[in-house]
Scaffold this motif. Structure first.
Motif, short mmCIF file in Angstrom:
data_model
loop_
_atom_site.label_atom_id
_atom_site.label_comp_id
_atom_site.label_asym_id
_atom_site.label_seq_id
_atom_site.Cartn_x
_atom_site.Cartn_y
_atom_site.Cartn_z
N PHE A 6 38.90 45.08 44.55
CA PHE A 6 38.05 43.99 45.02
C PHE A 6 37.95 42.93 43.94
O PHE A 6 37.00 42.90 43.16
CB PHE A 6 36.67 44.53 45.42
N ASN A 7 38.97 42.08 43.85
CA ASN A 7 38.98 41.00 42.87
C ASN A 7 38.04 39.90 43.33
O ASN A 7 37.99 39.59 44.52
CB ASN A 7 40.38 40.46 42.68
N VAL A 8 37.31 39.32 42.39
CA VAL A 8 36.37 38.26 42.72
C VAL A 8 36.90 36.95 42.15
O VAL A 8 37.30 36.89 40.98
CB VAL A 8 34.96 38.56 42.12
N VAL A 9 36.90 35.92 42.98
CA VAL A 9 37.27 34.59 42.53
C VAL A 9 36.05 33.70 42.71
O VAL A 9 35.44 33.66 43.77
CB VAL A 9 38.47 34.03 43.32
N LEU A 10 35.69 33.03 41.62
CA LEU A 10 34.55 32.12 41.62
C LEU A 10 35.01 30.84 40.94
O LEU A 10 35.20 30.82 39.71
CB LEU A 10 33.36 32.73 40.88
N GLY A 11 35.23 29.81 41.74
CA GLY A 11 35.80 28.58 41.20
C GLY A 11 37.20 28.84 40.71
O GLY A 11 38.04 29.34 41.44
N ASP A 12 37.44 28.59 39.43
CA ASP A 12 38.77 28.83 38.86
C ASP A 12 38.82 30.12 38.04
O ASP A 12 39.79 30.37 37.33
CB ASP A 12 39.21 27.64 38.01
N LYS A 13 37.79 30.96 38.17
CA LYS A 13 37.73 32.21 37.41
C LYS A 13 38.05 33.40 38.30
O LYS A 13 37.59 33.50 39.44
CB LYS A 13 36.35 32.41 36.80
N VAL A 49 25.59 32.89 37.17
CA VAL A 49 26.60 32.80 38.22
C VAL A 49 25.94 32.61 39.58
O VAL A 49 24.99 33.31 39.92
CB VAL A 49 27.48 34.07 38.24
N GLN A 50 26.46 31.69 40.37
CA GLN A 50 26.00 31.49 41.74
C GLN A 50 26.94 32.28 42.66
O GLN A 50 27.96 31.78 43.11
CB GLN A 50 26.01 29.99 42.09
N TRP A 51 26.61 33.55 42.90
CA TRP A 51 27.50 34.46 43.63
C TRP A 51 27.79 34.01 45.05
O TRP A 51 28.81 34.38 45.62
CB TRP A 51 26.93 35.87 43.63
N SER A 52 26.91 33.22 45.66
CA SER A 52 27.14 32.82 47.05
C SER A 52 28.43 31.99 47.20
O SER A 52 28.95 31.85 48.30
CB SER A 52 25.95 32.04 47.59
N GLU A 53 28.95 31.49 46.10
CA GLU A 53 30.19 30.71 46.14
C GLU A 53 31.43 31.55 45.87
O GLU A 53 32.56 31.04 45.92
CB GLU A 53 30.10 29.56 45.14
N ALA A 54 31.26 32.84 45.61
CA ALA A 54 32.38 33.72 45.26
C ALA A 54 33.11 34.22 46.51
O ALA A 54 32.58 34.20 47.62
CB ALA A 54 31.87 34.91 44.45
N VAL A 55 34.34 34.66 46.28
CA VAL A 55 35.17 35.22 47.35
C VAL A 55 35.82 36.50 46.84
O VAL A 55 36.32 36.53 45.71
CB VAL A 55 36.28 34.22 47.76
N PHE A 56 35.81 37.55 47.65
CA PHE A 56 36.56 38.76 47.35
C PHE A 56 37.99 38.58 47.83
O PHE A 56 38.23 38.09 48.94
CB PHE A 56 35.99 39.98 48.09
N TYR A 57 38.93 38.99 47.00
CA TYR A 57 40.32 39.13 47.40
C TYR A 57 40.59 40.62 47.37
O TYR A 57 40.56 41.24 46.31
CB TYR A 57 41.25 38.37 46.45
N ILE A 58 40.80 41.19 48.55
CA ILE A 58 41.01 42.64 48.67
C ILE A 58 42.50 42.90 48.52
O ILE A 58 43.32 42.33 49.25
CB ILE A 58 40.46 43.16 50.00
N VAL A 59 42.84 43.78 47.57
CA VAL A 59 44.23 44.00 47.17
C VAL A 59 44.56 45.49 47.27
O VAL A 59 43.76 46.34 46.87
CB VAL A 59 44.44 43.51 45.71
N VAL A 60 45.74 45.80 47.80
CA VAL A 60 46.27 47.16 47.83
C VAL A 60 47.70 47.10 47.31
O VAL A 60 48.49 46.25 47.75
CB VAL A 60 46.25 47.75 49.26
N ASP A 61 48.03 47.99 46.40
CA ASP A 61 49.38 48.05 45.84
C ASP A 61 49.86 46.69 45.34
O ASP A 61 51.00 46.30 45.55
CB ASP A 61 50.38 48.60 46.87
N GLY A 62 48.94 45.95 44.71
CA GLY A 62 49.28 44.67 44.13
C GLY A 62 49.43 43.52 45.12
O GLY A 62 49.77 42.42 44.74
N GLN A 63 49.16 43.79 46.39
CA GLN A 63 49.28 42.76 47.41
C GLN A 63 47.95 42.42 48.04
O GLN A 63 47.22 43.31 48.47
CB GLN A 63 50.23 43.23 48.51
N GLU A 64 47.63 41.14 48.06
CA GLU A 64 46.40 40.68 48.71
C GLU A 64 46.53 40.88 50.21
O GLU A 64 47.49 40.43 50.83
CB GLU A 64 46.18 39.20 48.40
N ILE A 65 45.56 41.60 50.80
CA ILE A 65 45.64 41.86 52.24
C ILE A 65 44.50 41.23 53.02
O ILE A 65 44.56 41.14 54.24
CB ILE A 65 45.70 43.37 52.53
#
Length: 78
Positions: A6-13, A49-65
């Motif tokens: 569960f990678n988190v992207v917030l802005g450019d981070k 951090v303003q978490w409401s602006e964050a997005v989860f990128y769900i990844v399996v085996d190195g691939q975003e799904i």
């Protein structure tokens, strides 16, 4: 069982999930991401951090799904 990250992207981070969690399927992973987001949204200003602006990128085996904006979980806080 697959290991979902569960990678988190917030802005450019990117906050990478190096450990991940096993889930039986994508639906269960989505529910887990939603639960994590609700916990984080409960303390929206932790470390400035303003978490409401964050997005989860769900990844399996190195691939975003899938992606899941934290704001999608906010509607379940009420």
């Amino acid at each position: 069982m697959p290991r979902y990250h569960f990678n988190v992207v917030l802005g450019d981070k990117l906050i990478g999930d190096q450990v991940g969690q096993t889930c039986p399927d994508l639906e269960a992973a989505h529910h887990r991401a939603s639960s994590i987001a609700r916990e984080m949204l409960g303390s929206p200003r932790v470390y400035g951090v303003q978490w409401s602006e964050a997005v989860f990128y769900i990844v399996v085996d190195g691939q975003e799904i899938a992606t899941m904006p934290f704001s999608e979980s906010a509607k379940h806080l009420r």
